[in-house]
Scaffold this active site. Sequence first.
Site, PDB file in Angstrom:
ATOM      1  N   HIS A  47       8.309  62.985  10.819  1.00  0.00           N
ATOM      2  CA  HIS A  47       9.643  63.546  10.999  1.00  0.00           C
ATOM      3  C   HIS A  47       9.996  64.509   9.868  1.00  0.00           C
ATOM      4  O   HIS A  47       9.991  64.112   8.704  1.00  0.00           O
ATOM      5  CB  HIS A  47      10.633  62.372  11.044  1.00  0.00           C
ATOM      6  CG  HIS A  47      12.013  62.736  11.414  1.00  0.00           C
ATOM      7  ND1 HIS A  47      13.099  62.428  10.640  1.00  0.00           N
ATOM      8  CD2 HIS A  47      12.506  63.398  12.499  1.00  0.00           C
ATOM      9  CE1 HIS A  47      14.201  62.847  11.234  1.00  0.00           C
ATOM     10  NE2 HIS A  47      13.871  63.446  12.357  1.00  0.00           N
ATOM     11  N   ARG A  48      10.290  65.749  10.217  1.00  0.00           N
ATOM     12  CA  ARG A  48      10.586  66.828   9.244  1.00  0.00           C
ATOM     13  C   ARG A  48       9.429  66.994   8.262  1.00  0.00           C
ATOM     14  O   ARG A  48       9.638  67.251   7.069  1.00  0.00           O
ATOM     15  CB  ARG A  48      11.886  66.556   8.488  1.00  0.00           C
ATOM     16  CG  ARG A  48      13.072  66.249   9.381  1.00  0.00           C
ATOM     17  CD  ARG A  48      14.354  66.036   8.591  1.00  0.00           C
ATOM     18  NE  ARG A  48      15.377  65.404   9.421  1.00  0.00           N
ATOM     19  CZ  ARG A  48      16.561  64.980   8.999  1.00  0.00           C
ATOM     20  NH1 ARG A  48      16.907  65.164   7.741  1.00  0.00           N
ATOM     21  NH2 ARG A  48      17.428  64.427   9.816  1.00  0.00           N
ATOM     22  N   GLU A  61       7.222  66.690  13.632  1.00  0.00           N
ATOM     23  CA  GLU A  61       8.494  67.206  14.178  1.00  0.00           C
ATOM     24  C   GLU A  61       9.178  68.039  13.109  1.00  0.00           C
ATOM     25  O   GLU A  61       9.100  67.716  11.908  1.00  0.00           O
ATOM     26  CB  GLU A  61       9.403  66.023  14.553  1.00  0.00           C
ATOM     27  CG  GLU A  61      10.724  66.417  15.219  1.00  0.00           C
ATOM     28  CD  GLU A  61      11.929  66.535  14.278  1.00  0.00           C
ATOM     29  OE1 GLU A  61      13.023  66.814  14.767  1.00  0.00           O
ATOM     30  OE2 GLU A  61      11.764  66.386  13.043  1.00  0.00           O
ATOM     31  N   ASP A 115      12.681  71.207  12.583  1.00  0.00           N
ATOM     32  CA  ASP A 115      13.916  71.786  13.137  1.00  0.00           C
ATOM     33  C   ASP A 115      13.953  73.293  12.884  1.00  0.00           C
ATOM     34  O   ASP A 115      13.585  73.739  11.794  1.00  0.00           O
ATOM     35  CB  ASP A 115      15.117  71.143  12.441  1.00  0.00           C
ATOM     36  CG  ASP A 115      15.022  69.627  12.425  1.00  0.00           C
ATOM     37  OD1 ASP A 115      15.232  69.013  13.471  1.00  0.00           O
ATOM     38  OD2 ASP A 115      14.685  69.067  11.352  1.00  0.00           O
ATOM     39  N   HIS A 125      16.712  71.641   8.549  1.00  0.00           N
ATOM     40  CA  HIS A 125      17.449  70.706   9.410  1.00  0.00           C
ATOM     41  C   HIS A 125      18.902  71.102   9.624  1.00  0.00           C
ATOM     42  O   HIS A 125      19.403  71.138  10.748  1.00  0.00           O
ATOM     43  CB  HIS A 125      17.401  69.287   8.843  1.00  0.00           C
ATOM     44  CG  HIS A 125      18.147  68.309   9.692  1.00  0.00           C
ATOM     45  ND1 HIS A 125      19.486  68.023   9.517  1.00  0.00           N
ATOM     46  CD2 HIS A 125      17.749  67.574  10.768  1.00  0.00           C
ATOM     47  CE1 HIS A 125      19.871  67.157  10.428  1.00  0.00           C
ATOM     48  NE2 HIS A 125      18.844  66.858  11.202  1.00  0.00           N
ATOM     49  N   GLU A 135      12.184  71.166  17.305  1.00  0.00           N
ATOM     50  CA  GLU A 135      13.567  70.910  17.736  1.00  0.00           C
ATOM     51  C   GLU A 135      14.381  72.178  17.504  1.00  0.00           C
ATOM     52  O   GLU A 135      14.527  72.641  16.369  1.00  0.00           O
ATOM     53  CB  GLU A 135      14.191  69.731  16.982  1.00  0.00           C
ATOM     54  CG  GLU A 135      15.585  69.479  17.543  1.00  0.00           C
ATOM     55  CD  GLU A 135      16.425  68.484  16.755  1.00  0.00           C
ATOM     56  OE1 GLU A 135      15.895  67.662  16.013  1.00  0.00           O
ATOM     57  OE2 GLU A 135      17.653  68.580  16.925  1.00  0.00           O
ATOM     58  N   LYS A 137      17.673  73.804  16.997  1.00  0.00           N
ATOM     59  CA  LYS A 137      18.975  73.304  16.517  1.00  0.00           C
ATOM     60  C   LYS A 137      20.112  74.228  16.955  1.00  0.00           C
ATOM     61  O   LYS A 137      20.826  74.797  16.127  1.00  0.00           O
ATOM     62  CB  LYS A 137      18.948  73.184  14.995  1.00  0.00           C
ATOM     63  CG  LYS A 137      18.207  71.955  14.492  1.00  0.00           C
ATOM     64  CD  LYS A 137      19.062  70.709  14.622  1.00  0.00           C
ATOM     65  CE  LYS A 137      18.418  69.481  13.975  1.00  0.00           C
ATOM     66  NZ  LYS A 137      18.980  68.239  14.479  1.00  0.00           N
ATOM     67  N   ASP A 181       9.688  59.162   9.042  1.00  0.00           N
ATOM     68  CA  ASP A 181       9.659  60.005   7.836  1.00  0.00           C
ATOM     69  C   ASP A 181       8.389  59.764   7.043  1.00  0.00           C
ATOM     70  O   ASP A 181       8.025  60.585   6.195  1.00  0.00           O
ATOM     71  CB  ASP A 181      10.873  59.694   6.947  1.00  0.00           C
ATOM     72  CG  ASP A 181      12.199  60.008   7.630  1.00  0.00           C
ATOM     73  OD1 ASP A 181      12.227  60.923   8.477  1.00  0.00           O
ATOM     74  OD2 ASP A 181      13.199  59.336   7.324  1.00  0.00           O
TER      75      ASP A 181
END
Length: 232
Positions: free
Chosen positions: A6-7, A33, A35, A48, A108, A110, A228
Amino acid sequence: MKILAHRGLSASFPENTAIAFQQAAKLDCWGVEFDVHLTSDQQLVVIHDESIDRTSNGTGFVKDLTLAQLKTYDFGSWFDVKFAGQKICTLSEVLAIFKDTKHQINIEIKSDVFEYPGIELLIANALEAFQQKERIIISSFNHETIARFQQIQPQIHCALLFASLITNLDDYVRNFDCDAIHIPYYYGMRSIIQRAIQQGIVVRAYTVNKKEIAEQMEQLHIDTIFSDKGTL
Ligand code: G3P
Ligand code: CA
């Protein structure tokens, strides 16, 4: 269990930066993943928040700054001074880190606060250059963005992101050409979600950083977790 870092590897490195992605790229996890937002000069950048205040030494909204302006800021020191000098990445720069890996790449979009008109086409064009469309999953809390992206690029997998549940979820998902939904992990046990899984909808759950919760997700037939840590 399948895991999306994640990120990037954001538990140990400043989220959504090159070093976080370089470390994730070394991991044997299912994917990554991150953003994407749009700058004032129509460049796709990986961050993000809508603003750079939390994760840099600068201030302001991404939408009001050019890529050149954004590149002057430090996106590492807020996490730890040892990461000073990390710059904001463009979408293409992040894709290049994963060019020769096998990871799935969840982008993703945003666009749920600022709509960033035209972002779907810009992302589709960036993915044309990347070529490996089968490794991409596009997601967004803005489902109009998903519908627009599917019009532009129907070959790429998309997922609907939810922050909360809706009553007629399965009917709603069928309005889109999506095979997956992304939900907060604590909804995994809800009957709406279990019914969706039985109907063949792939459910991915964010954000799971504890092994016990990951095991619970597996028992609930959640397909993938966002973590994470990138590992259990
Ligand atoms: O895409 C899953 C998750 O990242 C959505 O929430 O706020 O971490 O972008 P957020
Ligand atoms: Ca995200």
